[in-house]
Design a protein around this motif. Sequence first.
Motif, mmCIF file in Angstrom:
data_model
loop_
_atom_site.group_PDB
_atom_site.id
_atom_site.type_symbol
_atom_site.label_atom_id
_atom_site.label_comp_id
_atom_site.label_asym_id
_atom_site.label_seq_id
_atom_site.Cartn_x
_atom_site.Cartn_y
_atom_site.Cartn_z
ATOM 1 N N TRP A 27 33.551 -14.517 65.594
ATOM 2 C CA TRP A 27 32.280 -13.868 64.980
ATOM 3 C C TRP A 27 31.585 -14.682 64.036
ATOM 4 C CZ3 TRP A 27 30.454 -9.343 67.655
ATOM 5 C CH2 TRP A 27 29.057 -9.157 66.943
ATOM 6 N N THR A 30 29.356 -17.855 65.313
ATOM 7 C CA THR A 30 27.877 -17.710 65.741
ATOM 8 C C THR A 30 27.097 -17.228 64.403
ATOM 9 O OG1 THR A 30 28.429 -17.503 67.865
ATOM 10 C CG2 THR A 30 26.358 -16.437 67.381
ATOM 11 N N SER A 31 27.412 -16.161 63.899
ATOM 12 C CA SER A 31 26.890 -15.423 62.746
ATOM 13 C C SER A 31 27.453 -15.687 61.429
ATOM 14 C CB SER A 31 26.730 -14.100 63.059
ATOM 15 O OG SER A 31 26.184 -13.863 64.462
ATOM 16 N N ASP A 34 26.852 -12.946 58.731
ATOM 17 C CA ASP A 34 27.112 -11.530 58.912
ATOM 18 C C ASP A 34 28.517 -11.162 57.936
ATOM 19 O OD1 ASP A 34 25.057 -11.000 60.606
ATOM 20 O OD2 ASP A 34 26.369 -10.902 62.459
ATOM 21 N N ALA A 361 29.033 -12.068 69.791
ATOM 22 C CA ALA A 361 27.964 -11.942 68.595
ATOM 23 C C ALA A 361 26.850 -12.829 68.922
ATOM 24 C CB ALA A 361 28.660 -13.310 67.559
ATOM 25 N N ARG A 362 26.722 -13.628 69.905
ATOM 26 C CA ARG A 362 25.462 -14.036 70.137
ATOM 27 C C ARG A 362 24.601 -13.191 70.916
ATOM 28 N NH1 ARG A 362 28.606 -18.572 73.763
ATOM 29 N NH2 ARG A 362 29.003 -20.270 72.150
ATOM 30 N N SER A 365 24.695 -9.882 67.312
ATOM 31 C CA SER A 365 24.162 -10.099 65.941
ATOM 32 C C SER A 365 22.610 -10.229 65.947
ATOM 33 C CB SER A 365 24.823 -11.276 65.324
ATOM 34 O OG SER A 365 24.493 -11.830 64.108
#
Length: 366
Positions: A27, A30-31, A34, A361-362, A365
């Motif tokens: 996760w 990508t983010s 977060d 996540a893409r 998120s």
Amino acid sequence: MRVLVAPDKFAGTLSAPEAARAIARGWARTSPDDEVVRLPMADGGPGFVDALHDALGGRLHVVPVRGSTGAEVPVTLLVVDDVAYLESAQACGLQLGPPAARTASTWGVGEAVRAAVELGVSSVVVGLGGSATNDGGAGLLGALGATADRPLDAGPDGLRGVTSVDLAAARQVVEGVDLVAASDVDVPLLGLFGATKTFGPQKGLDEADLLEVDGLLDAWVDAVCGPTPAQRRVADAPGAGAAGGLGLGLLLLGADRRPGVAVVAEAVGLDVACADADLVVSGEGSYDHTSRSGKVVHGVAQVAGRHARPCVAIAGRVTVGAREMRAMGVESAYAMLDLVGEERSFADPSGALADVAERVARTWSR
């Protein structure tokens, strides 16, 4: 964005803490902004003690017991305050050897319960799931002191011809201790939807065995409970068939049966964690039709739903349709076998799970 990662184990490849770390790692690719909170879960089966220890800490005690096939095996007792937790799979799980349910015994689970009681705790919580046994709890009761006119340590085959059972000594051992049967399924002991018919094949029972073993356990219920419908009712209770009838054994000792995922959820604070999250990500090895009956993804999704938080799942394989999935409170489910292939999923399960989490996540998120 705050993301709660609350998976079960991926059986045979990743423990629940390992799965949670892999999802969080993927996760973050990508983010990275977060906030990802890891909360490994369990349903009473293998990984029950690991998940609780990861969240609660506590003291670990390792005790040797008789395994399902007779060889000595270690069982870990987790003591938190004055509550002891153990998982039956460590004493009689499928991982201990080739399935041999006709002769495999739950004796070692009884020895582990006795050891937990001797630690002076006020409550013993037994995780039920992943067993190789199908003895109706006879071994458990025998190890705690129950006696019968047939051997209680030889699986269902050993119960052939049983007519009388005395539970007095076993009940005395656990007197004053609160017992909890934390089961991963809510099946009864006998019949078309019972322990033998539902889970017997994975424990090595063929079609002829299923009928014969169910008959042996039917006679066991008469002997240990009594022959009248009222006396036999306990064998029909939800969870009586968990772990091949270990649920029945514990119920006969006065245990309170609870879904294992609910026990873990309460212990680790899942309700508060879901309320604080914007998105909940769960997971398990196989997300299928059995997931509704006490498994982690369904349990986590139900808690997330109470707080109106979306829940998505990542699993090794997914065989649940979109409509059924949403009925269980899961918005979307992603299968590793579909997204990264079987070879990669088994050769590098942690890396493969991280890669799938990166893709999820893409989409999810902000």
